[in-house]
Design an enzyme around this catalytic site. Structure first.
Site, PDB file in Angstrom:
ATOM      1  N   LYS A  49      31.071 -32.642  37.304  1.00  0.00           N
ATOM      2  CA  LYS A  49      31.468 -31.223  37.267  1.00  0.00           C
ATOM      3  C   LYS A  49      32.849 -31.058  37.872  1.00  0.00           C
ATOM      4  O   LYS A  49      33.706 -30.381  37.315  1.00  0.00           O
ATOM      5  CB  LYS A  49      30.470 -30.365  38.045  1.00  0.00           C
ATOM      6  CG  LYS A  49      29.205 -30.062  37.270  1.00  0.00           C
ATOM      7  CD  LYS A  49      28.153 -29.443  38.166  1.00  0.00           C
ATOM      8  CE  LYS A  49      26.811 -29.412  37.448  1.00  0.00           C
ATOM      9  NZ  LYS A  49      25.685 -29.189  38.328  1.00  0.00           N
ATOM     10  N   GLN A 105      23.613 -26.849  43.551  1.00  0.00           N
ATOM     11  CA  GLN A 105      22.910 -27.882  42.790  1.00  0.00           C
ATOM     12  C   GLN A 105      21.420 -27.904  43.151  1.00  0.00           C
ATOM     13  O   GLN A 105      21.053 -27.918  44.318  1.00  0.00           O
ATOM     14  CB  GLN A 105      23.557 -29.249  43.079  1.00  0.00           C
ATOM     15  CG  GLN A 105      23.020 -30.393  42.270  1.00  0.00           C
ATOM     16  CD  GLN A 105      23.399 -30.335  40.787  1.00  0.00           C
ATOM     17  OE1 GLN A 105      24.370 -29.705  40.398  1.00  0.00           O
ATOM     18  NE2 GLN A 105      22.619 -31.004  39.967  1.00  0.00           N
ATOM     19  N   ASP A 153      25.487 -20.252  36.885  1.00  0.00           N
ATOM     20  CA  ASP A 153      24.260 -20.865  36.362  1.00  0.00           C
ATOM     21  C   ASP A 153      23.405 -19.838  35.613  1.00  0.00           C
ATOM     22  O   ASP A 153      22.493 -20.205  34.880  1.00  0.00           O
ATOM     23  CB  ASP A 153      23.404 -21.398  37.521  1.00  0.00           C
ATOM     24  CG  ASP A 153      23.552 -22.893  37.724  1.00  0.00           C
ATOM     25  OD1 ASP A 153      23.746 -23.608  36.729  1.00  0.00           O
ATOM     26  OD2 ASP A 153      23.452 -23.335  38.888  1.00  0.00           O
TER      27      ASP A 153
HETATM   28  N1  GUN Z   1      20.391 -29.574  38.506  1.00  0.00           N
HETATM   29  C1  GUN Z   1      20.365 -30.154  37.267  1.00  0.00           C
HETATM   30  N2  GUN Z   1      20.980 -29.372  36.359  1.00  0.00           N
HETATM   31  C2  GUN Z   1      21.402 -28.280  37.016  1.00  0.00           C
HETATM   32  C3  GUN Z   1      22.119 -27.120  36.618  1.00  0.00           C
HETATM   33  O1  GUN Z   1      22.470 -26.916  35.436  1.00  0.00           O
HETATM   34  N3  GUN Z   1      22.374 -26.221  37.598  1.00  0.00           N
HETATM   35  C4  GUN Z   1      21.994 -26.406  38.879  1.00  0.00           C
HETATM   36  N4  GUN Z   1      22.296 -25.456  39.786  1.00  0.00           N
HETATM   37  N5  GUN Z   1      21.327 -27.470  39.292  1.00  0.00           N
HETATM   38  C5  GUN Z   1      21.039 -28.395  38.354  1.00  0.00           C
END
Ligand code: GUN
Length: 300
Positions: A54, A98, A121
């Site tokens: 990311k 996350q 998100d």
């Molecule tokens: N953990 C795995 N995929 C994601 C995601 O798209 N967003 C978040 N916040 N955590 C994750």
């Protein structure tokens, strides 16, 4: 006949390119640089990989990346205080905490603390409600990526029968809402659905998001249907050598590709779209915060 393979890797690269172009224009015309803050609590190896990717892709798109890595015994109050600080920081337009979080932290409480305008998100209850009522929301990245691919393939989705297998808050439910908003006739199917095979066979658009390797065989697919496989499952691959594994989706690709009109592979289908859509959401949040028009072709 073999289906068209929808190349998510190429599609995601195109989305990232379009984000980067609009970020450059935002900087040149308005002196604004979108910023994305990612918070990682603990040492989960898969999460560390996600967070690294990311950060890298955020910088490549011309945005500012803020990374906050906290130890796995961080008190909940400290995490909430960090989120509040990011909420108040004008250089931060998107916040992602996350998941999963360590057991001692209340995930719902953390997600509820994120400013909905920075919730890239799309997990905050305000964004969930805005999406469900057809208002301007930030929507979860994976379903947004699926929607972009479907719109690209079909043009209009109006009147198509869409079946979403899986009812998670992150994929199944928001996917169903997005398809409904594009005037599909939507069925959400799940582990208790009676005669799942027959339900799937009625789908012009079949979205599989259950997390069970190769659960949907080709003879559940309507001839010519578009199949979007959200699953990413690791299974043993003795043919590659002892102890080796490979990634497969929730759909049995080899049989489904013979029946479908179009299908996303695993890997290289939906997966790469998630981070691309996270960047798109960050740009959208930034434009809204600045009172500027929404980025073109990058929103739901
Ligand atoms: N953990 C795995 N995929 C994601 C995601 O798209 N967003 C978040 N916040 N955590 C994750």
């Amino acid at each position: 006949m073999s289906a068209k393979i929808i190349d998510g890797k190429a599609f995601a690269a195109d989305v990232r390119g379009r984000v980067a172009e609009q970020v450059a224009r935002l900087k040149a015309d308005h002196g604004i640089t979108p910023g994305l803050a990612v918070v990682l609590v603990g040492e989960d190896p898969a999460s560390q990989v996600y967070v690294r990717n990311k950060g890298k892709q955020t910088v490549e798109a011309g945005m500012t990346s803020f990374e906050h890595k906290l130890g796995d015994t961080t008190p909940e109050a400290d995490l909430l205080a960090l989120v509040e600080k990011l909420n108040a920081d004008p250089a931060v337009h998107g916040i992602l905490v996350q998941l999963p979080l360590p057991d001692h932290i209340d995930e719902a409480k953390v997600l509820a603390t994120i400013d909905p305008a920075k919730d890239v998100d799309g997990f905050h209850i305000s964004n969930v409600g805005l999406l469900a009522t057809g208002q301007k929301a930030l929507v979860p990245c994976t379903p947004l990526g699926c929607l972009m691919m479907l719109r690209d393939h079909h043009g209009s989705l109006s009147g198509l029968n869409a079946v979403v297998v899986g009812r998670s808050n992150i994929v199944g439910k928001p996917m169903a809402q997005l398809l409904l908003r594009d005037s599909c006739t939507v069925t959400i199917a799940h582990s208790r659905t009676k005669d799942l095979a027959a339900v799937c066979r009625g789908a012009d658009i079949l979205v599989a998001a259950v997390g069970r390797p190769q659960m949907i065989p080709g003879d559940w697919v309507k001839p010519g249907a578009t199949v979007i496989d959200v699953g990413i499952n690791r299974i043993p691959a003795p043919e590659k050598g002892e102890g080796k594994t490979r990634l497969v989706g929730d759909v049995d690709f080899d049989s489904a590709v013979e029946v479908a009109g179009a299908i996303t592979p695993v890997p290289g289908g939906v997966g790469p779209m998630t981070i691309a859509c996270l960047l798109a959401n960050t740009l959208t949040a930034c434009c809204r915060a600045a009172g500027l028009p929404e980025p073109e072709g990058l929103t739901a």
